[in-house]
Motif scaffolding. Sequence first.
Motif, PDB file in Angstrom:
ATOM      1  N   VAL A  41      38.841  40.486  27.642  1.00 50.50           N
ATOM      2  CA  VAL A  41      38.810  41.307  28.864  1.00 50.50           C
ATOM      3  C   VAL A  41      40.255  41.411  29.400  1.00 50.50           C
ATOM      4  O   VAL A  41      40.579  40.823  30.441  1.00 50.50           O
ATOM      5  N   PRO A  42      41.117  42.136  28.701  1.00 50.83           N
ATOM      6  CA  PRO A  42      42.544  42.116  29.058  1.00 50.83           C
ATOM      7  C   PRO A  42      42.834  42.587  30.483  1.00 50.83           C
ATOM      8  O   PRO A  42      43.712  42.021  31.148  1.00 50.83           O
ATOM      9  N   GLU A  55      37.770  32.393  47.549  1.00 51.41           N
ATOM     10  CA  GLU A  55      36.737  31.918  46.623  1.00 51.41           C
ATOM     11  C   GLU A  55      37.003  32.447  45.215  1.00 51.41           C
ATOM     12  O   GLU A  55      36.075  32.638  44.425  1.00 51.41           O
ATOM     13  N   VAL A  56      38.283  32.697  44.896  1.00 51.71           N
ATOM     14  CA  VAL A  56      38.652  33.342  43.620  1.00 51.71           C
ATOM     15  C   VAL A  56      38.049  32.634  42.400  1.00 51.71           C
ATOM     16  O   VAL A  56      37.650  33.285  41.430  1.00 51.71           O
ATOM     17  N   HIS A  57      37.942  31.302  42.470  1.00 53.48           N
ATOM     18  CA  HIS A  57      37.425  30.542  41.328  1.00 53.48           C
ATOM     19  C   HIS A  57      35.994  30.972  40.983  1.00 53.48           C
ATOM     20  O   HIS A  57      35.597  30.925  39.822  1.00 53.48           O
ATOM     21  N   TYR A  58      35.238  31.396  41.998  1.00 54.46           N
ATOM     22  CA  TYR A  58      33.825  31.753  41.811  1.00 54.46           C
ATOM     23  C   TYR A  58      33.636  33.272  41.708  1.00 54.46           C
ATOM     24  O   TYR A  58      32.523  33.753  41.614  1.00 54.46           O
ATOM     25  N   LEU A  59      34.726  34.010  41.761  1.00 57.44           N
ATOM     26  CA  LEU A  59      34.669  35.475  41.653  1.00 57.44           C
ATOM     27  C   LEU A  59      35.357  35.854  40.338  1.00 57.44           C
ATOM     28  O   LEU A  59      34.798  35.700  39.268  1.00 57.44           O
ATOM     29  N   LEU A  60      36.607  36.292  40.423  1.00 58.19           N
ATOM     30  CA  LEU A  60      37.328  36.682  39.207  1.00 58.19           C
ATOM     31  C   LEU A  60      37.425  35.516  38.212  1.00 58.19           C
ATOM     32  O   LEU A  60      37.345  35.719  36.985  1.00 58.19           O
ATOM     33  N   VAL A 115      34.237  35.286  36.235  1.00 54.67           N
ATOM     34  CA  VAL A 115      34.132  36.400  35.286  1.00 54.67           C
ATOM     35  C   VAL A 115      34.984  36.108  34.039  1.00 54.67           C
ATOM     36  O   VAL A 115      34.535  36.284  32.894  1.00 54.67           O
ATOM     37  N   CYS A 116      36.212  35.641  34.249  1.00 58.41           N
ATOM     38  CA  CYS A 116      37.099  35.357  33.099  1.00 58.41           C
ATOM     39  C   CYS A 116      36.558  34.191  32.273  1.00 58.41           C
ATOM     40  O   CYS A 116      36.621  34.219  31.039  1.00 58.41           O
ATOM     41  N   ARG A 117      35.997  33.181  32.947  1.00 56.35           N
ATOM     42  CA  ARG A 117      35.426  32.049  32.189  1.00 56.35           C
ATOM     43  C   ARG A 117      34.206  32.505  31.383  1.00 56.35           C
ATOM     44  O   ARG A 117      34.006  32.101  30.238  1.00 56.35           O
ATOM     45  N   ALA A 118      33.379  33.386  31.995  1.00 57.24           N
ATOM     46  CA  ALA A 118      32.178  33.877  31.285  1.00 57.24           C
ATOM     47  C   ALA A 118      32.603  34.660  30.043  1.00 57.24           C
ATOM     48  O   ALA A 118      32.014  34.514  28.964  1.00 57.24           O
ATOM     49  N   ALA A 119      33.648  35.480  30.180  1.00 51.72           N
ATOM     50  CA  ALA A 119      34.131  36.262  29.031  1.00 51.72           C
ATOM     51  C   ALA A 119      34.604  35.315  27.927  1.00 51.72           C
ATOM     52  O   ALA A 119      34.270  35.504  26.742  1.00 51.72           O
ATOM     53  N   CYS A 136      34.912  41.887  42.302  1.00 54.43           N
ATOM     54  CA  CYS A 136      36.039  41.756  41.361  1.00 54.43           C
ATOM     55  C   CYS A 136      36.788  43.078  41.189  1.00 54.43           C
ATOM     56  O   CYS A 136      37.993  43.088  40.956  1.00 54.43           O
ATOM     57  N   ALA A 137      36.053  44.191  41.294  1.00 52.59           N
ATOM     58  CA  ALA A 137      36.701  45.498  41.106  1.00 52.59           C
ATOM     59  C   ALA A 137      37.486  45.910  42.354  1.00 52.59           C
ATOM     60  O   ALA A 137      38.386  46.744  42.268  1.00 52.59           O
ATOM     61  N   ILE A 138      37.125  45.352  43.507  1.00 47.70           N
ATOM     62  CA  ILE A 138      37.728  45.818  44.768  1.00 47.70           C
ATOM     63  C   ILE A 138      38.660  44.775  45.395  1.00 47.70           C
ATOM     64  O   ILE A 138      39.836  45.062  45.673  1.00 47.70           O
ATOM     65  N   ASN A 139      38.140  43.572  45.627  1.00 47.91           N
ATOM     66  CA  ASN A 139      38.860  42.626  46.502  1.00 47.91           C
ATOM     67  C   ASN A 139      40.258  42.231  46.013  1.00 47.91           C
ATOM     68  O   ASN A 139      41.221  42.309  46.790  1.00 47.91           O
TER      69      ASN A 139
END
Length: 305
Positions: free
Chosen positions: A283-284, A264-269, A272-276, A189-192
Amino acid sequence: MSSTWHILGAGSLGSLWACRLARAGKAARLILRDAQRLQAYQQAGGLTLLEQDRASLYAIPAETAESGGPIHRLLVACKAYDAAPAIAALAPRLVAGADLVLLQNGLGSQDEVAERAPLARCVFASSTEGAFREDDWRVRFAGHGFNWLGDPANPTPPPWFTDLGEAGIPAQWTPDILSRLWRKLALNCAINPLTVLHDCQNGGLLGHLDEVEALSTELAALLRHCGQPLAARDLDEEVQRVILATAANYSSMYQDVRAGRRTEVHYLLGHVCRAAARHGMRVPQLEHLHQRLVDNLRARGLPSA
Ligand code: NAD
Ligand code: KPL
């Protein structure tokens, strides 16, 4: 219990695992998408694995989901967004207590699979090996790496785990697979997404370190909030270390976007946004990144979830 490895998806990682298992004399069977793919595979005569300048053909038997017959052990080697529908189609063939090995990157697809196969044992995997398809049924082993496997619901390794070592698949059983998956998810998430938005190799992010650091800080806070303090430890430093070590590479998401493939954005970023949101945490930076990525994918005509 049958000792056959059924392998769903003869793409990059599925072929890499199938060829090494077959080479070690383990019973392996590929499950292909449909009758047309099966016919094309049979015409090719098997899977070819390319390792440096060596090409080896493995005539691994193949079938489709409709073929029938019980499945005791299944390596799920498709993309995260294909995993749950694939398992739903295979569910009638899974015996009670079947083992599913889930190779998907990111998080979220594992729970979707588990919902569709409630009587199976789901073993999660996190892989740093690298493979890509040069052509149909021809896969190049491009990057030596490692595989961690574990079952969040049961710390005991399954009896078949020794097959991996015997097949030369570097792997270790870990009782803390979720921590591994979260850590890799955070790195991704920090790189891709930034490599897509800045249209650059991983090393290009050295020119955007403020953005990278702000994301790493927010990701580490989220990991701690989600009960993953180990995955959060020194995240910022590791992100920068990975950027330097892979400076000349294009991230997997960048490569997917460039090739016009679904990401696979739904399972990456997205995860993370759904978990937040589930934890009521703001998590702005990550939200903003997600929105920019979604807009970018849509503008290219690619799915944004
Ligand atoms: P891939 O696209 O090369 O292969 C996936 C294969 O699954 C395709 O051949 C596709 O046709 C097949 N498939 C999809 N649905 C199917 C179905 N219902 N029935 C039969 N086959 C089906 O993908 P990949 O690169 O091997 O990636 C698989 C997973 O492993 C991804 O989550 C990826 O992020 C992860 N991963 C890949 C690598 C790598 O180097 N390729 C490294 C680490 C992790
Ligand atoms: O795993 C990666 C990817 O490209 O998917 C790295 C190299 C760690 C970058 O996030």
